[in-house]
Design a protein around this motif. Structure first.
Motif, short mmCIF file in Angstrom:
data_model
loop_
_atom_site.label_atom_id
_atom_site.label_comp_id
_atom_site.label_asym_id
_atom_site.label_seq_id
_atom_site.Cartn_x
_atom_site.Cartn_y
_atom_site.Cartn_z
N GLU A 17 0.65 -1.10 -0.17
CA GLU A 17 0.34 0.08 -0.28
C GLU A 17 0.70 0.88 0.17
N TYR A 18 1.90 1.38 0.77
CA TYR A 18 3.06 2.26 0.47
C TYR A 18 4.08 2.05 -0.36
N GLY A 19 4.20 1.76 -0.80
CA GLY A 19 5.25 1.45 -2.22
C GLY A 19 6.18 1.23 -2.03
N TYR A 20 6.18 -0.21 -0.94
CA TYR A 20 7.56 -0.34 -0.60
C TYR A 20 7.77 -1.73 -1.63
N ILE A 21 7.19 -2.57 -1.46
CA ILE A 21 7.73 -4.02 -2.20
C ILE A 21 5.79 -4.36 -2.88
N PHE A 22 6.07 -4.81 -4.43
CA PHE A 22 5.18 -4.97 -5.10
C PHE A 22 5.29 -6.22 -5.89
N GLN A 23 4.84 -7.82 -5.84
CA GLN A 23 4.57 -8.84 -6.43
C GLN A 23 5.26 -8.73 -7.54
N SER A 24 6.74 -9.57 -8.18
CA SER A 24 7.01 -9.35 -9.27
C SER A 24 5.95 -9.76 -10.72
N SER A 25 5.56 -9.19 -12.08
CA SER A 25 5.25 -9.79 -12.74
C SER A 25 3.59 -9.62 -12.00
N GLU A 26 2.81 -8.69 -11.21
CA GLU A 26 1.53 -8.97 -10.68
C GLU A 26 0.69 -8.94 -11.65
N ILE A 27 0.55 -8.26 -12.92
CA ILE A 27 -0.13 -8.03 -13.88
C ILE A 27 -0.66 -9.50 -14.17
N TYR A 28 0.79 -10.67 -14.25
CA TYR A 28 0.27 -12.18 -14.95
C TYR A 28 -0.10 -12.65 -13.87
N ASP A 29 -0.26 -11.94 -12.32
CA ASP A 29 -0.42 -12.98 -11.21
C ASP A 29 0.29 -13.17 -10.36
N GLY A 30 1.62 -12.14 -10.58
CA GLY A 30 3.05 -12.65 -10.00
C GLY A 30 3.47 -14.05 -10.72
N LEU A 31 4.80 -13.99 -9.53
CA LEU A 31 5.75 -15.00 -9.99
C LEU A 31 6.28 -15.50 -8.56
N SER A 32 6.05 -16.93 -7.90
CA SER A 32 6.44 -17.12 -6.58
C SER A 32 7.14 -17.02 -6.21
N ALA A 33 7.26 -16.39 -5.40
CA ALA A 33 9.47 -16.11 -4.10
C ALA A 33 9.82 -15.16 -5.08
N VAL A 34 9.18 -13.71 -5.83
CA VAL A 34 9.84 -13.38 -6.75
C VAL A 34 9.74 -11.63 -6.05
N TYR A 35 10.09 -11.10 -5.80
CA TYR A 35 9.38 -9.19 -5.98
C TYR A 35 10.00 -8.47 -6.32
N ASP A 36 9.72 -7.18 -6.67
CA ASP A 36 10.08 -5.92 -6.73
C ASP A 36 9.38 -5.07 -5.67
N TYR A 37 10.72 -3.71 -5.78
CA TYR A 37 10.96 -2.60 -4.47
C TYR A 37 10.54 -2.46 -5.49
N ALA A 38 9.05 -1.06 -5.02
CA ALA A 38 8.59 -0.63 -5.64
C ALA A 38 9.77 0.94 -4.67
N GLN A 39 8.98 2.35 -5.53
CA GLN A 39 9.16 3.92 -5.28
C GLN A 39 10.15 3.68 -3.48
N ASN A 40 9.54 3.67 -2.74
CA ASN A 40 9.78 3.70 -1.26
C ASN A 40 10.93 2.89 -1.32
N GLY A 41 10.53 1.29 -1.03
CA GLY A 41 11.76 -0.23 -1.33
C GLY A 41 12.79 0.40 -1.93
N VAL A 42 12.30 1.33 -2.92
CA VAL A 42 14.30 0.62 -4.05
C VAL A 42 15.02 1.75 -2.41
N GLU A 43 14.40 3.03 -2.25
CA GLU A 43 15.02 3.53 -1.59
C GLU A 43 15.64 2.99 0.15
N LEU A 44 14.67 2.56 1.00
CA LEU A 44 14.89 1.83 1.65
C LEU A 44 16.00 0.79 1.85
N LYS A 45 15.80 -0.10 0.43
CA LYS A 45 16.74 -1.02 0.24
C LYS A 45 18.47 -0.41 -0.33
#
Ligand code: GAP
Length: 512
Positions: A17-45
């Motif tokens: 919800e706060y733009g830290y982590i999204f599931q990878s390729s979520e529009i295709y129902d995601g890929l198990s155990a693979v994640y994308d870092y979102a606009q805030n997540g990438v900064e924290l990381k």
């Protein structure tokens, strides 16, 4: 248990919800155990990576950093032992058709016994009040000692069976403990089998001449194969270290618990090369150093513990995990391994090249021993993020969701808020943004009442808010609000940068 699961679900949904982590390729129902870092997540990381990098490379004259390729010559993985021994013991449930790691099933069983110990401790703490001495209680209470002994017996047997590759005994242990499939409860198990975790791929245009490669399952081997290059070009003397951060890939079977166990993840590793015979001393030194690094971030000293390995990896003569109290219990966050001269010797044998250090004092050359510190960046992210997410009861009976990230790691350091969207206040606020953005990430927010904006920044993890109001026009002062205490103070615009730089000073944090 339900409370823990609830907390973990909140962590996962807040991260999205706060733009830290999204599931990878979520529009295709995601890929198990693979994640994308979102606009805030990438900064924290990035900030966690930098906090680690500075503490390793910048703070130590005898540690240098490198960045090696993900693809490596395939013989690397033969030499390192990964082709033959990098596998997990798997077991299938015949009724639910679900596959599990056999050792994880047993460890989870032990974690349940540990919960019973926690319950006994909580009950006793309530009964004895201020006079309660936890250490004394857990070393004398009969029931707790019984539970602890049971855990030790199980884990010791598991360790020994894995060490001896006695997979039949691992299955027997699961049967004796009457462990059921977590999903169906069925105890109808197959035999335990080993499964290699490396991902294979091919290099080359046509199938006939293509070379079989692996995606690296750890970054460490990139360091080992460059030992002689770095030692010579950097004129490094023992003891010295080589650090690197980067992606690693493992075909994890039990890929659950969000970013705790991923198939594509990032590691931060450091290999410390030492004179043989001094390895035990350096192992203890690095255990201490790494725990101190963790403590400096203020996530709570009681949330860490060491777990010494019963079962040693094929390359180690000593190993310990720094475990962290995640929302689902204490689990490995970082590994510290005394890897002997296994890797360098193996690469010498397979490559035919010398990977030695010439010691001018003794006028002899030898293969150094290695102490490794290895931490998963994503796992560290989860530790920081989950520990920081708090639902806080306020004095007025209301509550707030606040992400109390260590200020040095927060994606945005400060939010600039004009009290109103008129009277020249946004213009002053923008001037402040333009001045501060050279030093750190600044965000601007003018939407909604200021109270709601404070709450939004709390939930986003922004440690400081600056409010520009009509008084600012008269005396060039603003209000600074501190996320954690909600304290507000009037300060001069000219002092904002100094105050915030002091709050996020690396020197201050790392020496905590
Ligand atoms: N070079 C040694 C090594 O790789 P490891 O214990 O297999 O040792 C080190 O991994 C660290 O990497 C772990 O403590 C953990 O933080 C992280 N890690 C390992 N596998 C992971 C995975 N599948 N997903 C996320 N992090 C992982």
């Amino acid at each position: 248990m339900a409370k823990q699961e609830d907390k973990f679900k909140k962590v996962i949904s807040h991260a999205k919800e706060y733009g830290y982590i999204f599931q990878s390729s979520e529009i295709y129902d995601g890929l198990s155990a693979v994640y994308d870092y979102a606009q805030n997540g990438v900064e924290l990381k990035k900030n966690i990576r930098e906090y680690w990098w500075k503490s390793m490379v910048q703070m130590n004259e005898n540690i240098v950093g490198i960045d090696t390729a993900i693809f490596m010559h395939p013989t690397t993985w033969k030499a390192s032992g990964h082709v033959d021994a990098f596998s997990d013991p798997l077991i299938d449930n015949k009724d639910s058709n679900k596959r599990y790691r056999a050792d994880v099933l047993i460890e989870d069983y032990c974690a349940k016994i540990e919960k019973k110990i926690d319950k006994e401790v909580a009950k006793a703490a309530k009964r004895f009040g201020d006079s309660f001495n936890k250490d004394e209680f857990i070393t004398t209470n009969g029931r707790v000692l019984g539970y602890q002994e049971k855990i030790n017996t199980i884990l010791s047997r598991l360790g020994k069976s894995l060490e001896k590759e006695d997979l039949a005994d691992v299955k027997l242990l699961i049967e004796e403990l009457e462990i059921g499939c977590p999903l169906s409860g069925s105890k109808n198990w197959t035999d335990v089998k080993q499964f290699n975790l490396m991902f294979g791929t091919k290099l080359g245009a046509d199938a006939a001449s293509a070379m079989d490669l692996y995606l690296r399952p750890e970054t460490a081997q990139g360091i080992f194969v460059n030992f002689a290059n770095v030692q010579k070009t950097g004129r490094m003397k023992l003891p010295f270290g080589i650090a690197q951060t980067g992606k690693a890939f493992r075909n994890e079977i039990v890929a659950r618990q969000f970013i705790f166990r991923m198939r594509e993840f990032e590691q931060m590793e450091m290999q410390f090369f030492v004179k043989p015979g001094t390895d035990s001393k350096w192992f203890n030194t690095w255990k201490e150093n790494r725990l101190k690094w963790h403590h400096s971030l203020g996530l709570g000293i009681d949330n860490y513990r060491f777990h010494d390995h019963e079962k040693l990896a094929h390359y180690a003569n000593a190993a310990t995990d720094i475990e962290f109290k995640f929302p689902f219990g204490f689990k490995e966050l970082e590994g510290i391994h005394s890897r002997t001269d296994f890797d360098l010797k193996a690469h010498e044998e397979h490559s035919g090249k010398k990977l030695r250090f010439f010691d001018h004092e003794s006028n002899s050359s030898y293969v150094p021993y290695v102490i490794e510190t290895s931490i998963g960046l994503d796992r560290m992210f989860l530790a920081v993020f989950s520990n920081s997410l708090i639902e806080e009861e306020l004095e007025d009976g209301k509550s707030r969701i606040v992400l109390k990230l260590p200020a040095i790691l927060a994606p945005n350091k400060v939010a600039i808020l004009p009290l109103l969207k008129k009277d020249g206040l946004p213009e002053i606020a923008h001037e402040i943004v333009n001045d501060l953005k050279y030093d750190f990430n600044v965000t601007y927010d003018e939407k909604d009442a200021v109270g709601r904006r404070y709450r939004r920044q709390d939930a986003n993890g922004t440690p400081f808010c600056i409010t520009v109001d009509h008084q600012t026009k008269e005396d060039n002062t603003v209000t600074i609000r501190y996320r954690d205490t909600m304290k507000q103070e009037r300060i001069a615009i000219a002092d904002i940068s100094g105050i915030i730089n002091d709050e996020i000073s690396f020197k201050k944090w790392i020496n905590k």
